[in-house]
Scaffold this motif. Structure first.
Motif, PDB file in Angstrom:
ATOM      1  N   SER B 254      11.559   6.968   1.844  1.00 19.47           N
ATOM      2  CA  SER B 254      10.998   6.123   2.896  1.00 19.47           C
ATOM      3  C   SER B 254       9.491   6.341   3.041  1.00 19.47           C
ATOM      4  CB  SER B 254      11.690   6.415   4.231  1.00 19.47           C
ATOM      5  OG  SER B 254      13.075   6.153   4.118  1.00 19.47           O
ATOM      6  N   LEU B 255       9.056   7.596   2.837  1.00 23.74           N
ATOM      7  CA  LEU B 255       7.605   7.856   2.855  1.00 23.74           C
ATOM      8  C   LEU B 255       6.932   7.041   1.754  1.00 23.74           C
ATOM      9  CD1 LEU B 255       7.444  11.720   3.457  1.00 23.74           C
ATOM     10  CD2 LEU B 255       6.612   9.949   4.997  1.00 23.74           C
ATOM     11  N   ASN B 256       7.581   6.947   0.596  1.00 20.06           N
ATOM     12  CA  ASN B 256       7.037   6.125  -0.493  1.00 20.06           C
ATOM     13  C   ASN B 256       6.831   4.685  -0.036  1.00 20.06           C
ATOM     14  OD1 ASN B 256       7.014   8.169  -2.332  1.00 20.06           O
ATOM     15  ND2 ASN B 256       8.913   7.589  -3.346  1.00 20.06           N
ATOM     16  N   LEU B 257       7.832   4.144   0.682  1.00 21.57           N
ATOM     17  CA  LEU B 257       7.757   2.738   1.078  1.00 21.57           C
ATOM     18  C   LEU B 257       6.579   2.478   1.997  1.00 21.57           C
ATOM     19  CD1 LEU B 257      11.446   1.649   1.678  1.00 21.57           C
ATOM     20  CD2 LEU B 257      10.039   1.433  -0.345  1.00 21.57           C
ATOM     21  N   LEU B 258       6.235   3.472   2.850  1.00 23.15           N
ATOM     22  CA  LEU B 258       5.111   3.271   3.763  1.00 23.15           C
ATOM     23  C   LEU B 258       3.817   2.991   3.007  1.00 23.15           C
ATOM     24  CD1 LEU B 258       5.459   5.841   6.665  1.00 23.15           C
ATOM     25  CD2 LEU B 258       5.882   3.388   6.684  1.00 23.15           C
ATOM     26  N   LEU B 259       3.720   3.525   1.780  1.00 19.82           N
ATOM     27  CA  LEU B 259       2.506   3.306   0.999  1.00 19.82           C
ATOM     28  C   LEU B 259       2.327   1.824   0.670  1.00 19.82           C
ATOM     29  CD1 LEU B 259       2.493   6.262  -1.560  1.00 19.82           C
ATOM     30  CD2 LEU B 259       1.519   6.157   0.722  1.00 19.82           C
ATOM     31  N   ALA B 260       3.432   1.073   0.673  1.00 20.40           N
ATOM     32  CA  ALA B 260       3.350  -0.351   0.342  1.00 20.40           C
ATOM     33  C   ALA B 260       2.655  -1.128   1.448  1.00 20.40           C
ATOM     34  CB  ALA B 260       4.750  -0.918   0.111  1.00 20.40           C
TER      35      ALA B 260
END
Lengths: 261, 376
Positions: B254-260
């Motif tokens: 989910s932390l990865n998705l925030l980068l989007a």
């Protein structure tokens, strides 16, 4: 890997109204995107195009009205279920971290992934194939931040394809792109068997690639129909306040919009 | 038109990897060493750092004896103790708690920095920049100066620091998002502004304190130090940091998705508001507990995530474990330097990390400016 053909979705926007800062930015807009069709949304700046799209991808809850995807209210279904059916390209770019083009595209697998555990078998192949479809496979390991505007947009479209959606919502997908990439992006969308709702600025592109066009002005849908039905000199002069000459493309038959004198 | 799934099926027999032409320019990501190798190397570095950290000091011990003492402690039957009994005391009672605390705080600060940078989508974020550490300091100092206790003397500063960091983060968040949508710039500005106010309040509070001994120990702690480490103060930070790391790792996708981007993360199935709130509480808790035991050790949470992203890329499933390893190693070595460089005088750890971190921050700013220029 899923072995089924993705079925195009139906999006039904019903009497949607939105307010921002006490002002009504959308008033009772109704619009249905039939399965497989490309539906364009055009209109002057501030007409409410992005607002309308944001209600469709569940970023903004309308004050009134409903948004239904295949008959189900998008605000009532689990977010991950929605993300498996609908992919959207908001007008924002990924943060300045060391993300590669591949990393960005692979984010599209998130709604399909189990909450704990790694990638599922076939996830990687879908990412590769999607990058190939937008002709970005060779640049997959480049830093996303260092790609050109057109390349970035293609990678973001690959991310949407990786979601394997039945519905695409695109907020000005051709923004900042040169002529060739504008054409390529919309031609790609056109080839997909995915229902598409796209906000577009360029009326000629909209005429060339959309099955139907909805014209928004001051938060109201003032016309919905095929490009030929909608793009008329009188409507454009009324909505944009610009005198135009509408002709017919000699080969495609699509209406062409030129500035008048 | 083919869907990606169907196309994948069609092409599953042909090897596309082998036939694809090589890109004309090699990007940094392709020069990276493999992830397992990074983990092995950093793991080895951490072990070396621990042994050196235990061996070096006012009395220097042979590393072989230090290693033997550690092995003997874990597997008592393996080795016959052939070293002086005082070595046991020095290694196990004096130095080990300190090395463990430095390692834990280094790992924790690096993980918190990584998470915060993703949460606010700004590579310049760090618990100190957002004012969280100042809030935690103020909370801890308030209780120390007034002499009040909550949940026992050991837990008091931690509870107070956690309260301070949470209230500060909530205030920073509210300030940044008042009157519209939150932007990163406003978040950082609110954090910096609030951090000044809170530091000033802490100073004001300290000027009213009368006990000179308490005052000097607070001053020392505020600048960042693990000198106060004892076995009895270790369990709470150990539990909080390790559990926090586990939760962050579990949520790394989910932390990865925030980068989007905020909206994009939402369209990829993440409830951004709820996720961010939960993460902010976790980050406050970890920061609060770490500040309570080790003061304000700045810049670790800023430097380590950057170095790690250059090594393993942006995927948090890789960044978090790597950052924890590198952060632990870095802080153990930094603490070693802090207590040996000017011996018998001790330098505060926070002073040392700031001396490294300041120039790093400037380099980061210049690099970002260069990139923005290149984009235009």
């Amino acid at each position: 890997m899923s072995h089924h053909e993705v079925r195009p979705a139906e999006l039904d926007i019903r009497d949607v109204s939105c307010t921002a800062g006490g002002r009504e930015v959308l008033s009772r807009v109704s619009l249905t995107a039939e399965p497989g069709e490309v539906l364009g949304v055009v209109g002057p700046n501030g007409a409410g195009k992005s607002t309308l799209l944001r209600t469709a991808y569940r970023q903004l809850r309308p004050a009134e009205g409903r948004v239904l995807l295949d008959g189900a209210d998008v605000f009532r279904m689990p977010r991950r279920s929605l993300a498996r059916r609908l992919a959207a390209l908001p007008q924002e770019t990924p943060a300045e971290f060391e993300l590669t083009a591949h990393d960005v595209a692979a984010m599209g697998r998130a709604p399909h992934r189990r909450r704990i555990g790694g990638d599922r078998l076939g996830d990687e192949r879908i990412v590769t194939v999607s990058l190939e479809m937008v002709e970005m496979a060779e640049l997959a390991h480049r830093q996303f931040a260092q790609l050109s505007g057109g390349e970035k947009q293609r990678v973001l479209i690959a991310r949407a394809l990786v979601q394997e959606p039945g519905m695409l919502v695109l907020d000005e997908p051709t923004n900042h792109l040169d002529m060739r990439h504008q054409f390529d992006v919309l031609a790609l969308v056109r080839r997909l068997n995915v229902t598409t709702l796209a906000a577009l600025h360029d009326l000629n592109l909209a005429a060339r690639f959309c099955d139907r066009i909805c014209v928004l002005a001051a938060g109201e849908a003032v016309a919905i129909g095929t490009p030929v039905e909608v793009l008329t000199e009188s409507l454009l002069s009324e909505v944009y306040g610009v005198h135009t000459e509408v002709g017919t493309h000699p080969r495609t038959g699509a209406p062409t919009v030129l500035f008048g004198d | 038109m083919r869907s990606p799934a169907r196309a994948a099926q069609a092409e599953s027999s042909s090897s596309t990897e082998a036939t694809r032409p090589a890109p004309e320019r090699v990007s940094p990501s392709e020069r990276r060493i493999s992830y397992p190798l990074v983990l092995v190397l950093l793991g080895a570095a951490l072990v070396v750092a621990v042994v050196v950290g235990l061996a070096v000091g006012s009395v220097s011990l042979p590393p072989s004896d230090v290693t033997a003492i550690l092995v003997h402690r874990v597997f008592p039957g393996w080795i016959d103790p052939g070293w002086p009994a005082t070595y046991d005391t020095i290694v196990l009672d004096v130095r080990l708690p300190r090395v463990l605390l430095a390692g834990m705080v280094g790992a924790g600060l690096s993980a918190v920095g990584t998470a915060l940078q993703a949460l606010v989508r700004n590579p310049l974020a760090d618990p100190f920049l957002l004012g969280i550490s100042s809030g935690a300091s103020l909370g801890a100092v308030t209780l120390l100066v007034t002499g009040a206790t909550v949940l026992g003397t050991l837990a008091t500063p931690m509870v107070a620091a956690f309260a301070g960091s949470t209230v500060t983060l909530a205030a920073v968040y509210a300030l940044a998002s008042s009157g519209g949508r939150m932007t990163t710039t406003r978040l950082v500005l609110a954090g910096v502004a609030l951090s000044y106010v809170l530091s000033a309040l802490t100073d004001l509070l300290l000027s009213t304190a009368s006990d000179p001994h308490l005052l000097s120990s607070i001053r020392f702690w505020r600048l960042g130090s693990v000198a106060g480490a004892e076995w009895q103060t270790l369990p709470i930070p150990a539990i909080v940091v390790l559990a926090g790391l586990a939760v962050l790792l579990w949520q790394s996708g989910s932390l990865n998705l925030l980068l989007a981007g905020e909206e994009s993360a939402g369209t990829l199935g993440l409830d951004v508001h709820r996720f961010r709130t939960g993460m902010f509480v976790l980050v406050s808790l970890m920061t609060g507990v770490m500040v309570a035991v080790s003061g304000a050790i700045g810049f670790v949470g800023l430097m380590v995530p950057h170095a790690v992203r250059m090594l393993v890329g942006a995927d948090h499933r890789r960044v978090l474990p790597t950052a924890a390893l590198l952060g632990a190693t870095f802080l153990i070595l930094a603490d070693l330097a802090a207590r040996t460089v000017a011996a018998p005088q001790e330098i505060q750890l926070g002073v040392l990390t700031a001396l490294c971190g300041g120039p790093f921050f400037v380099w980061l700013l210049r690099r970002q400016a260069r990139r923005e220029k290149a984009d235009r």
